[in-house]
Design a protein around this motif. Structure first.
Motif, PDB file in Angstrom:
ATOM      1  N   PHE A  66       0.858  -1.186   0.000  1.00  0.00           N
ATOM      2  CA  PHE A  66       0.000   0.000   0.000  1.00  0.00           C
ATOM      3  C   PHE A  66       0.894   1.236   0.000  1.00  0.00           C
ATOM      4  O   PHE A  66       1.746   1.383   0.890  1.00  0.00           O
ATOM      5  N   ASN A  67       0.707   2.132  -0.971  1.00  0.00           N
ATOM      6  CA  ASN A  67       1.481   3.371  -0.925  1.00  0.00           C
ATOM      7  C   ASN A  67       0.701   4.439  -0.154  1.00  0.00           C
ATOM      8  O   ASN A  67      -0.422   4.215   0.304  1.00  0.00           O
ATOM      9  N   ALA A  68       1.290   5.619  -0.010  1.00  0.00           N
ATOM     10  CA  ALA A  68       0.689   6.664   0.823  1.00  0.00           C
ATOM     11  C   ALA A  68      -0.676   7.103   0.302  1.00  0.00           C
ATOM     12  O   ALA A  68      -1.603   7.349   1.079  1.00  0.00           O
ATOM     13  N   GLU A  69      -0.816   7.213  -1.028  1.00  0.00           N
ATOM     14  CA  GLU A  69      -2.094   7.650  -1.598  1.00  0.00           C
ATOM     15  C   GLU A  69      -3.196   6.625  -1.337  1.00  0.00           C
ATOM     16  O   GLU A  69      -4.327   6.977  -0.993  1.00  0.00           O
ATOM     17  N   GLU A  70      -2.865   5.362  -1.506  1.00  0.00           N
ATOM     18  CA  GLU A  70      -3.861   4.318  -1.260  1.00  0.00           C
ATOM     19  C   GLU A  70      -4.282   4.306   0.209  1.00  0.00           C
ATOM     20  O   GLU A  70      -5.480   4.220   0.527  1.00  0.00           O
ATOM     21  N   LYS A  71      -3.325   4.405   1.096  1.00  0.00           N
ATOM     22  CA  LYS A  71      -3.663   4.427   2.522  1.00  0.00           C
ATOM     23  C   LYS A  71      -4.595   5.584   2.841  1.00  0.00           C
ATOM     24  O   LYS A  71      -5.594   5.418   3.563  1.00  0.00           O
ATOM     25  N   ALA A  72      -4.296   6.754   2.293  1.00  0.00           N
ATOM     26  CA  ALA A  72      -5.125   7.928   2.569  1.00  0.00           C
ATOM     27  C   ALA A  72      -6.538   7.737   2.028  1.00  0.00           C
ATOM     28  O   ALA A  72      -7.532   8.077   2.687  1.00  0.00           O
ATOM     29  N   GLY A  73      -6.657   7.195   0.808  1.00  0.00           N
ATOM     30  CA  GLY A  73      -7.975   6.991   0.206  1.00  0.00           C
ATOM     31  C   GLY A  73      -8.790   5.956   0.946  1.00  0.00           C
ATOM     32  O   GLY A  73      -9.988   6.158   1.205  1.00  0.00           O
ATOM     33  N   PHE A  74      -8.167   4.836   1.309  1.00  0.00           N
ATOM     34  CA  PHE A  74      -8.891   3.798   2.039  1.00  0.00           C
ATOM     35  C   PHE A  74      -9.297   4.287   3.436  1.00  0.00           C
ATOM     36  O   PHE A  74     -10.398   4.013   3.907  1.00  0.00           O
ATOM     37  N   ARG A  75      -8.402   5.028   4.101  1.00  0.00           N
ATOM     38  CA  ARG A  75      -8.735   5.556   5.428  1.00  0.00           C
ATOM     39  C   ARG A  75      -9.916   6.516   5.342  1.00  0.00           C
ATOM     40  O   ARG A  75     -10.811   6.502   6.192  1.00  0.00           O
ATOM     41  N   ARG A  76      -9.934   7.358   4.323  1.00  0.00           N
ATOM     42  CA  ARG A  76     -11.013   8.342   4.181  1.00  0.00           C
ATOM     43  C   ARG A  76     -12.355   7.639   4.000  1.00  0.00           C
ATOM     44  O   ARG A  76     -13.370   8.042   4.583  1.00  0.00           O
ATOM     45  N   ALA A  77     -12.375   6.569   3.188  1.00  0.00           N
ATOM     46  CA  ALA A  77     -13.626   5.826   2.982  1.00  0.00           C
ATOM     47  C   ALA A  77     -14.083   5.157   4.281  1.00  0.00           C
ATOM     48  O   ALA A  77     -15.270   5.154   4.603  1.00  0.00           O
TER      49      ALA A  77
END
Length: 482
Positions: A340-351
Motif C-alpha cells: 500500500f502506498n501513501a495515496e492508497e492508505k489515505a484513500g482507504f482511510r477516508r472511505a
C-alpha cells in the motif's frame, strides 16, 4: 520473533454446531442454513451439452443420489464417502427435467470448431441456449457440460473442486512481474459472457462424471469419485443460494468484513490494469466491486491506485455491503498482494472514516521466500506461523493436517507472508484469520486450501472480468464467478 501453531479454526454448521472438518460437519450436522427460505427445495437445474455429455451427467447424478462410497481404506477422514443430498446433509434435492435441457447438435459443434478462432464461436453457441434457459422461471443453477474437444482448446485448470497442482499464491503475483498474454479458455470466456444472465453457471468437465481420461488436461489431478461428488453438490448448493458452512464467530470479537483488492490486465496485456475488490462477510458470501484504473509504480514495479480511486473503490464496496446486510461492520480487513502506498492508505482511510468504522487493517499478503523446517520428513504443520513482530509474519496454510493425520498435498508447501501496513490488529490474530479464511472456498470441501478466499477470489474474478465487455452489467455476487 515468536513461533506458534494456529489451532484449526472451527466451522459452524446447522444450528451452529461446530466442527473443524467440512465434510464431517456436513455429514454430522448438515449445511449451515439447511431448511431456510434461501435454499430452494428442490434445486432446479438446467443443462446444456451434447447428447453424450448430457446423458453422462444425467447418469452420474442418478448414481450420486444414494451416495458415493469411498475407495479410501486408511485415511477415511481425508476421503469420506459422499452421503448424497439427503435431508440430514443438505435438506434438498436436485431436479433436472427434459424441458430444462438443451442439446448442442453435432452440426453446431463442428461448424464452430472449424472456425479459425473457434473459442468465441463455441461460447456463442452455448450462450444462445443459456439465454433461452435463463428466461425460464424457477431455474436455480445452469450446468454446462462441453465435450472434451472444447476443453482441449484451452487449459481450464479451475474446474469444479480441483485446486491447481501448485497453489495460485505460490506463483509470482501477476502484478509483480511482466506476464505473457493470457491463455484463452472456454471456462473464462463463457463465464464472462454469462455474467449478466442472473443465473449462476457451473461448468463440468467430462472427467467429473465420466472416464478419468476423458478430456484430461496435462498436470491436472484427478480426484476420487466420492470427493468429486462432495465438491460438485456442495458447489451447487452454494450457487443455488445456500451457505454450506461459515466460520465460527467469537462473540468477543468485532463484526468484521474482509476485502481482497487485486488488479488485472486486458487479454493482450497492453492496457492499464483495473482494480477490483471482493467484499466478504463472515459467512463467506462474496460481493464484487469494480474500481478505477491503476498504474505501475516505477520504484516497486507494483500497481497502485490514486487516492481518489482508492477512496471510490472502498466506498463502493462498503455501500454494496450495506445494501446486502443493512448495516456496517465494526472492522474491515483489506488484503492486497502488493504493498500500500501513501495515496492508497489515505484513500482507504477516508472511505473507512466516512462510515465510522472502528478498525481498518491494511494487510499485504504474498508468497514468502522464507521456509521453516521441522525434524523428520513430514512437512510443516498447517497453521504454523512465525511472527516477526506485532505487525508481520509468515503462516502455513498448507501442510500436515493433524485432523487428517497426513499431509494431503503433492508439493512441498510454502508459507505466505503478511504485513500489516496500517491498523492495530496483532500479527497473531491476523495469522489466525488467514487460516480461517482458507476454509471458505465453497468449491472445495477439503479445508486445507493454500490461500485465503480474499486472494483466491481476486485471481478468479480477474481472470473472468478481463473478458467482460465494457458495457456489460456485472452481477455483484461472487457465486456467479466460480
Amino acid at each position: 520473533m515468536k513461533l506458534q501453531i494456529v489451532e484449526e479454526p472451527q466451522l459452524a454448521f446447522f444450528q451452529n454446531d461446530l466442527h473443524v472438518d467440512i465434510r464431517a460437519g456436513l455429514s454430522t450436522f448438515g449445511a449451515f442454513d439447511k431448511g431456510s427460505a434461501s435454499v430452494p427445495t428442490p434445486i432446479r437445474i438446467g443443462m446444456i451439452g451434447t447428447t453424450a455429455t448430457v446423458d453422462g451427467v444425467r447418469d452420474w447424478l442418478e448414481r450420486c443420489k444414494d451416495g458415493v462410497p469411498s475407495d479410501e481404506q486408511k485415511l477415511k477422514a481425508l476421503r469420506p464417502a459422499f452421503p448424497g443430498m439427503t435431508q440430514q446433509v443438505f435438506g434438498t434435492s436436485l431436479e433436472l427435467s427434459d424441458t430444462l435441457t438443451r442439446t448442442i447438435t453435432r452440426h453446431e459443434l463442428t461448424a464452430a470448431l472449424r472456425n479459425g478462432n473457434p473459442l468465441p464461436h463455441l461460447v456463442e453457441v452455448f450462450m444462445d441456449h443459456a439465454r433461452d434457459l435463463a428466461s425460464k422461471s424457477g431455474l436455480h443453477v445452469l450446468v454446462v457440460a462441453p465435450p472434451p474437444e472444447v476443453f482441449a482448446l484451452g487449459d481450464v485448470s479451475q474446474g469444479i473442486g480441483i485446486d491447481p497442482p501448485i497453489d495460485e499464491l505460490q506463483q509470482p503475483a501477476p502484478e509483480q512481474e511482466v506476464a505473457p498474454p493470457s491463455v484463452l479458455n472456454f471456462h473464462d470466456l463463457f463465464k464472462a459472457q454469462a455474467i449478466d444472465l442472473q443465473l449462476p453457471c457451473q461448468l463440468l468437465r467430462p472427467d467429473t462424471y465420466g472416464s478419468p481420461t476423458a478430456g484430461r488436461v496435462k498436470g491436472r489431478r484427478i480426484q476420487d469419485k466420492a470427493t468429486t461428488a462432495w465438491n460438485f453438490h456442495t458447489a451447487l448448493y452454494y450457487k443455488a443460494g445456500g451457505v454450506p458452512w461459515r466460520l465460527a464467530r467469537q462473540p468477543a470479537l468485532l463484526t468484521t468484513c474482509y476485502v481482497g483488492v487485486s488488479f488485472f490486465k486486458s487479454v493482450d496485456g497492453d492496457k492499464l490494469m483495473t482494480s477490483v475488490a471482493q467484499v466478504f462477510d463472515e459467512r463467506g458470501e462474496g460481493l464484487i466491486v469494480q474500481g478505477g484504473s491503476a498504474s505501475y509504480d516505477k520504484d516497486d514495479r507494483s500497481p497502485h491506485l490514486s487516492e481518489d480511486d482508492a477512496f471510490a473503490l472502498l466506498a463502493n464496496g462498503l455501500a454494496t455491503y450495506r445494501r446486502e446486510h443493512k448495516n456496517m461492520p465494526a472492522r474491515l480487513v483489506m488484503h492486497k498482494t502488493s504493498s500500500f502506498n501513501a495515496e492508497e492508505k489515505a484513500g482507504f482511510r477516508r472511505a473507512a472514516d466516512n462510515e465510522k468504522l472502528e478498525v481498518l487493517d491494511l494487510v499485504t499478503v504474498r508468497r514468502s521466500g522464507v521456509r521453516l523446517l521441522r525434524a523428520g520428513q513430514s512437512p510443516m504443520i498447517r497453521g504454523t506461523s512465525l511472527l516477526f513482530d506485532d505487525a508481520s509474519g509468515i503462516v502455513y496454510l498448507k501442510g500436515t493436517v493433524p485432523y487428517f493425520q497426513v499431509y494431503p498435498g503433492a508439493y512441498i508447501p510454502r508459507a505466505i507472508e503478511f504485513i500489516r501496513e496500517d491498523g492495530e490488529t496483532s500479527s497473531a490474530e491476523l495469522a489466525r484469520e488467514l487460516v480461517g479464511l482458507s476454509k471458505l472456498n465453497f468449491n472445495n470441501t477439503q479445508f486445507d486450501s493454500g490461500d485465503p478466499i480474499t486472494v483466491r477470489a481476486a485471481r478468479r474474478v480477474g481472470d473472468i472480468l478481463k473478458h467482460v465487455p465494457a458495457n456489460k452489467k456485472v452481477n455483484a455476487r461472487f457465486r456467479y464467478f466460480t
